[in-house]
Scaffold this motif. Structure first.
Motif, PDB file in Angstrom:
ATOM      1  N   VAL A 172      27.056  46.199  14.785  1.00  0.00           N
ATOM      2  CA  VAL A 172      26.231  46.177  13.574  1.00  0.00           C
ATOM      3  C   VAL A 172      25.492  44.844  13.568  1.00  0.00           C
ATOM      4  O   VAL A 172      26.095  43.788  13.391  1.00  0.00           O
ATOM      5  CB  VAL A 172      27.108  46.315  12.299  1.00  0.00           C
TER       6      VAL A 172
ATOM      7  N   ARG B 275      22.565  52.282   3.084  1.00  0.00           N
ATOM      8  CA  ARG B 275      23.564  53.301   2.748  1.00  0.00           C
ATOM      9  C   ARG B 275      23.753  53.423   1.235  1.00  0.00           C
ATOM     10  O   ARG B 275      23.925  54.527   0.715  1.00  0.00           O
ATOM     11  CB  ARG B 275      24.900  52.972   3.425  1.00  0.00           C
TER      12      ARG B 275
ATOM     13  N   GLY C  38      31.756  55.775  10.034  1.00  0.00           N
ATOM     14  CA  GLY C  38      30.780  56.034  11.094  1.00  0.00           C
ATOM     15  C   GLY C  38      29.880  54.863  11.404  1.00  0.00           C
ATOM     16  O   GLY C  38      28.678  55.047  11.640  1.00  0.00           O
ATOM     17  N   LEU C  39      30.431  53.658  11.451  1.00  0.00           N
ATOM     18  CA  LEU C  39      29.601  52.480  11.716  1.00  0.00           C
ATOM     19  C   LEU C  39      29.143  52.453  13.175  1.00  0.00           C
ATOM     20  O   LEU C  39      29.910  52.796  14.078  1.00  0.00           O
ATOM     21  CB  LEU C  39      30.397  51.203  11.406  1.00  0.00           C
ATOM     22  N   PRO C  40      27.902  52.038  13.402  1.00  0.00           N
ATOM     23  CA  PRO C  40      27.462  51.866  14.793  1.00  0.00           C
ATOM     24  C   PRO C  40      28.115  50.614  15.384  1.00  0.00           C
ATOM     25  O   PRO C  40      28.626  49.765  14.668  1.00  0.00           O
ATOM     26  CB  PRO C  40      25.947  51.697  14.665  1.00  0.00           C
ATOM     27  N   THR C  41      28.094  50.517  16.696  1.00  0.00           N
ATOM     28  CA  THR C  41      28.631  49.338  17.366  1.00  0.00           C
ATOM     29  C   THR C  41      27.583  48.798  18.341  1.00  0.00           C
ATOM     30  O   THR C  41      27.146  49.528  19.244  1.00  0.00           O
ATOM     31  CB  THR C  41      29.911  49.673  18.154  1.00  0.00           C
TER      32      THR C  41
ATOM     33  N   LEU D 203      22.241  47.248   6.603  1.00  0.00           N
ATOM     34  CA  LEU D 203      22.887  48.554   6.710  1.00  0.00           C
ATOM     35  C   LEU D 203      23.528  48.950   5.385  1.00  0.00           C
ATOM     36  O   LEU D 203      23.419  50.106   4.944  1.00  0.00           O
ATOM     37  CB  LEU D 203      23.946  48.511   7.817  1.00  0.00           C
TER      38      LEU D 203
END
Length: 289
Positions: free
Chosen positions: A195, A205, A190-193, A201
């Motif tokens: 990063v 986590r 579920g990585l944001p785009t 990050l």
């Protein structure tokens, strides 16, 4: 190292639950590991060392698979106990039915260990290893996992400084019995785009998703026996693998003399002091002896 070129190819395993048990994880065997032993002791030590755990290392079996007879093997095993490589004893194990039973153990250490180390091992309280024994790799398992993230997930590419700083957080996951795959999923699912700060990050986590600590493991219950008489020490600890009586050290108060012997000695002491005419069965105070 002493000459030990006899084959271990056909050496048998012990019955289930018995046989050789390595007492600690150790690095590769070096030529000087058994240099402090005699050639015969070093040869047998090197032979035992390369056998897998659960191998049968009883006197009869070692005599059958080495050039030495049972008497020589008995002498060698006692020498290995004195040198700190070997201990015999019992360990409590749980059966599939949930019961506890005692099984015979033969514990082996490639490095010679002091009596205090073996005592701590029996209690499940091993002291910290010396620096020369640890021989940790230059890059830890945690560092290698973090450095590989960028190759597998380009958004989480980390620098050397990032990996070094984050490795202790990953080690905490490993200490809680997490697998490499669990750590990777926590860092890449579920990585944001895009990063913008992969290291920040990853830190967040690793802290927020840290799994709970596992329940404490029960300490092993072990009893190390005297190499001479085969019994657990009644008092104190083993020295050189032997209990105090087998080392010739007295324990406790000396045994009391039998009552009849005490009376006889007392009578012998009174004899010269008797006065003529006094009844021989009475003391000077007039009370029966």
């Amino acid at each position: 190292m002493a000459d030990s070129h006899f084959s271990d190819a056909a050496h048998p395993l012990a019955n289930p639950g018995y046989g050789k048990r390595s007492a600690s994880a150790e690095g590769p065997l070096r030529a000087d590991h058994f240099a402090h032993l005699t050639p015969r002791e070093g040869a047998v030590a090197a032979y035992i060392d390369r056998l897998p755990d659960t191998s049968d290392i009883s006197i009869k079996t070692l005599a059958k698979h080495t050039p030495y007879g049972q008497t020589a093997i008995t002498t060698v095993l006692r020498a290995l106990v004195r040198a700190g490589h070997l201990r015999h004893g019992l360990e409590a194990v749980r059966t599939p039915e949930g019961n506890t039973r005692w099984v015979t153990r033969t514990w082996w250490s490639r490095a010679p260990r002091a009596d205090s180390w073996w005592d701590a091992y029996a209690k499940g309280e091993l002291p910290a290893e010396r620096a020369e024994e640890r021989r940790r790799p230059t890059r830890s398992r945690a560092y290698i996992l973090l450095a590989a993230l960028g190759r597998e997930h380009g958004l989480m590419s980390l620098s050397h400084a990032d990996c070094t700083a984050l490795a202790p957080l990953v080690e905490e996951w490993f200490a809680r019995e997490a697998t490499d795959e669990q750590v990777r999923r926590a860092l890449t699912t579920g990585l944001p785009t895009p990063v913008h700060h992969p290291a920040a990050l990853a830190r967040r986590r690793l802290i927020d998703k840290l799994p709970p600590a596992p329940p404490p493991k029960a300490r092993p219950v072990r009893v190390i026996e005297c190499a001479e008489c085969g019994r657990p020490p009644r008092a104190g600890t083993l020295t050189g693998g032997k209990c105090a009586p087998c080392r010739g050290v007295p324990t406790g108060a000396p045994p009391a003399l039998p009552a009849a012997r005490v009376h006889a000695l007392a009578a012998a002491c009174r004899t010269p002091a008797r006065t003529p005419g006094r009844s021989p069965d009475r003391t000077p105070e007039g009370t029966p002896a």
